[in-house]
Design a protein around this motif. Sequence first.
Motif, PDB file in Angstrom:
ATOM      1  N   ASP A   1      42.033  37.053  34.252  1.00  0.00           N
ATOM      2  CA  ASP A   1      43.404  36.280  34.463  1.00  0.00           C
ATOM      3  C   ASP A   1      42.902  34.774  34.398  1.00  0.00           C
ATOM      4  O   ASP A   1      44.058  34.056  34.590  1.00  0.00           O
ATOM      5  CB  ASP A   1      43.735  36.668  35.609  1.00  0.00           C
ATOM      6  N   HIS A   2      41.758  34.425  34.317  1.00  0.00           N
ATOM      7  CA  HIS A   2      41.329  33.143  34.669  1.00  0.00           C
ATOM      8  C   HIS A   2      41.994  31.935  33.852  1.00  0.00           C
ATOM      9  O   HIS A   2      42.025  30.790  34.471  1.00  0.00           O
ATOM     10  CB  HIS A   2      39.696  32.812  34.472  1.00  0.00           C
ATOM     11  N   GLY A   3      42.491  32.287  32.816  1.00  0.00           N
ATOM     12  CA  GLY A   3      43.061  31.186  31.968  1.00  0.00           C
ATOM     13  C   GLY A   3      44.438  30.889  32.512  1.00  0.00           C
ATOM     14  O   GLY A   3      44.787  29.828  32.043  1.00  0.00           O
ATOM     15  N   TYR A   4      44.952  31.524  33.602  1.00  0.00           N
ATOM     16  CA  TYR A   4      46.465  31.151  34.067  1.00  0.00           C
ATOM     17  C   TYR A   4      46.134  29.619  34.567  1.00  0.00           C
ATOM     18  O   TYR A   4      47.115  29.134  34.864  1.00  0.00           O
ATOM     19  CB  TYR A   4      46.884  32.151  35.081  1.00  0.00           C
ATOM     20  N   PHE A   5      45.065  29.370  35.314  1.00  0.00           N
ATOM     21  CA  PHE A   5      45.072  27.913  35.748  1.00  0.00           C
ATOM     22  C   PHE A   5      43.972  26.923  35.121  1.00  0.00           C
ATOM     23  O   PHE A   5      43.933  26.027  35.121  1.00  0.00           O
ATOM     24  CB  PHE A   5      44.847  28.102  37.183  1.00  0.00           C
ATOM     25  N   GLN A   6      42.961  27.629  34.312  1.00  0.00           N
ATOM     26  CA  GLN A   6      42.064  27.110  33.693  1.00  0.00           C
ATOM     27  C   GLN A   6      41.822  27.163  32.221  1.00  0.00           C
ATOM     28  O   GLN A   6      40.786  26.792  31.698  1.00  0.00           O
ATOM     29  CB  GLN A   6      40.361  27.136  34.408  1.00  0.00           C
ATOM     30  N   GLY A   7      42.751  27.734  31.574  1.00  0.00           N
ATOM     31  CA  GLY A   7      42.830  27.661  30.152  1.00  0.00           C
ATOM     32  C   GLY A   7      41.669  28.383  29.672  1.00  0.00           C
ATOM     33  O   GLY A   7      41.273  29.453  30.299  1.00  0.00           O
TER      34      GLY A   7
ATOM     35  N   PHE B   1      43.019  43.103  35.267  1.00  0.00           N
ATOM     36  CA  PHE B   1      43.655  42.257  36.058  1.00  0.00           C
ATOM     37  C   PHE B   1      43.942  41.081  35.211  1.00  0.00           C
ATOM     38  O   PHE B   1      43.029  40.484  34.627  1.00  0.00           O
ATOM     39  CB  PHE B   1      42.957  41.859  37.173  1.00  0.00           C
ATOM     40  N   ILE B   2      45.279  41.032  34.877  1.00  0.00           N
ATOM     41  CA  ILE B   2      45.669  40.011  33.754  1.00  0.00           C
ATOM     42  C   ILE B   2      46.886  39.408  33.713  1.00  0.00           C
ATOM     43  O   ILE B   2      47.901  39.925  34.516  1.00  0.00           O
ATOM     44  CB  ILE B   2      45.512  40.868  32.246  1.00  0.00           C
ATOM     45  N   THR B   3      47.410  38.491  33.012  1.00  0.00           N
ATOM     46  CA  THR B   3      48.607  37.730  32.983  1.00  0.00           C
ATOM     47  C   THR B   3      49.476  38.741  32.085  1.00  0.00           C
ATOM     48  O   THR B   3      49.000  39.056  30.957  1.00  0.00           O
ATOM     49  CB  THR B   3      48.481  36.110  32.776  1.00  0.00           C
TER      50      THR B   3
ATOM     51  N   CYS C   1      46.821  45.545  36.411  1.00  0.00           N
ATOM     52  CA  CYS C   1      47.463  44.870  37.655  1.00  0.00           C
ATOM     53  C   CYS C   1      47.818  43.413  37.114  1.00  0.00           C
ATOM     54  O   CYS C   1      46.949  42.893  36.526  1.00  0.00           O
ATOM     55  CB  CYS C   1      46.443  44.918  38.541  1.00  0.00           C
ATOM     56  N   LEU C   2      48.973  43.285  37.328  1.00  0.00           N
ATOM     57  CA  LEU C   2      49.546  41.862  36.801  1.00  0.00           C
ATOM     58  C   LEU C   2      49.369  40.997  37.708  1.00  0.00           C
ATOM     59  O   LEU C   2      49.978  40.690  38.965  1.00  0.00           O
ATOM     60  CB  LEU C   2      51.137  42.064  36.341  1.00  0.00           C
ATOM     61  N   ARG C   3      48.714  39.619  37.093  1.00  0.00           N
ATOM     62  CA  ARG C   3      48.543  38.366  37.994  1.00  0.00           C
ATOM     63  C   ARG C   3      50.273  37.720  38.067  1.00  0.00           C
ATOM     64  O   ARG C   3      50.654  37.485  36.833  1.00  0.00           O
ATOM     65  CB  ARG C   3      47.888  37.428  37.433  1.00  0.00           C
TER      66      ARG C   3
END
Length: 257
Positions: free
Chosen positions: A26-32, A55-57, A74-76
């Motif tokens: 899910d890291h891209g949700y704030f760090q691209g 765990f993903i957007t 599991c959805l961020r």
Amino acid sequence: MDFGMENRLSKIFKPKSGKTVMLAVDHGYFQGPTTGLVNLEKTIEPLGNLADCLFITRGMLRNCVEKKITSSICLRVSGGPSILRELSNEDIVVSIEEALRLNASGVGMSIFVGAENEDRSIVNLGRLVNEAEKYGIPVLAITAVGKEMGRDARYLGLACRIAAELGSRIVKTYYCKDFYKITESCPVPVVMAGGKKIPEKDALKMTENAIKEGASGVDMGRNIFQSTNPVKMIKAIKAIVHEGADSKEAYKLYSKK
Ligand code: 5RP
């Protein structure tokens, strides 16, 4: 526990071991486009079905994940600021209807204990729990650690306990010295985030220690998808989490030709 909640939790925590190996992407949700996740489809393709849960957007789930994937989701659901701004300024950005539509087995959001927007993130957690519990969806709370926040058992124990008190069914936090103090004072399953990439041997040892100290598994990202061999790494992590292997045995598995 009602059927829906129990059934969803059993898609995250494997009934046989009672533990989970979640793969965090899910890291891209704030760090691209994070190293290792630039082409998410390519990263997930060999790993997705090996993880118990992704765990993903929602955007990445829709666009980069094979519909027949066997791992649960599991959805961020939190987001807002980018890496360029104050990270604690998050809100809930995905509805429960959307989580149901995407067949999520859980929803997750960060709380920022001690940060500028601590209270808003914790109140949002309470709101998310209110909504998710109506539909039998477990909430996973992540104890985000900003630059100024500590990573010791006292701080992380405080954050995990608050998350559990607010009604989270699962808490994700980082490994630290005296990790057992965190799991001891948290009445819901604690899963360990991996944190920054470290050598495989060290990441496996950290996993072994966390499990021995009461973790119910991992929700690990960079130490898997940035590994030289992500498939072997997730298999080695699974051996520790589900089969009780120690880190030496797991490293042998990882190193096997
Ligand atoms: C990012 C997250 C990640 O899901 C979490 O940090 C796990 O990933 P990693 O093992 O790479 O730390 O919550 O905000």
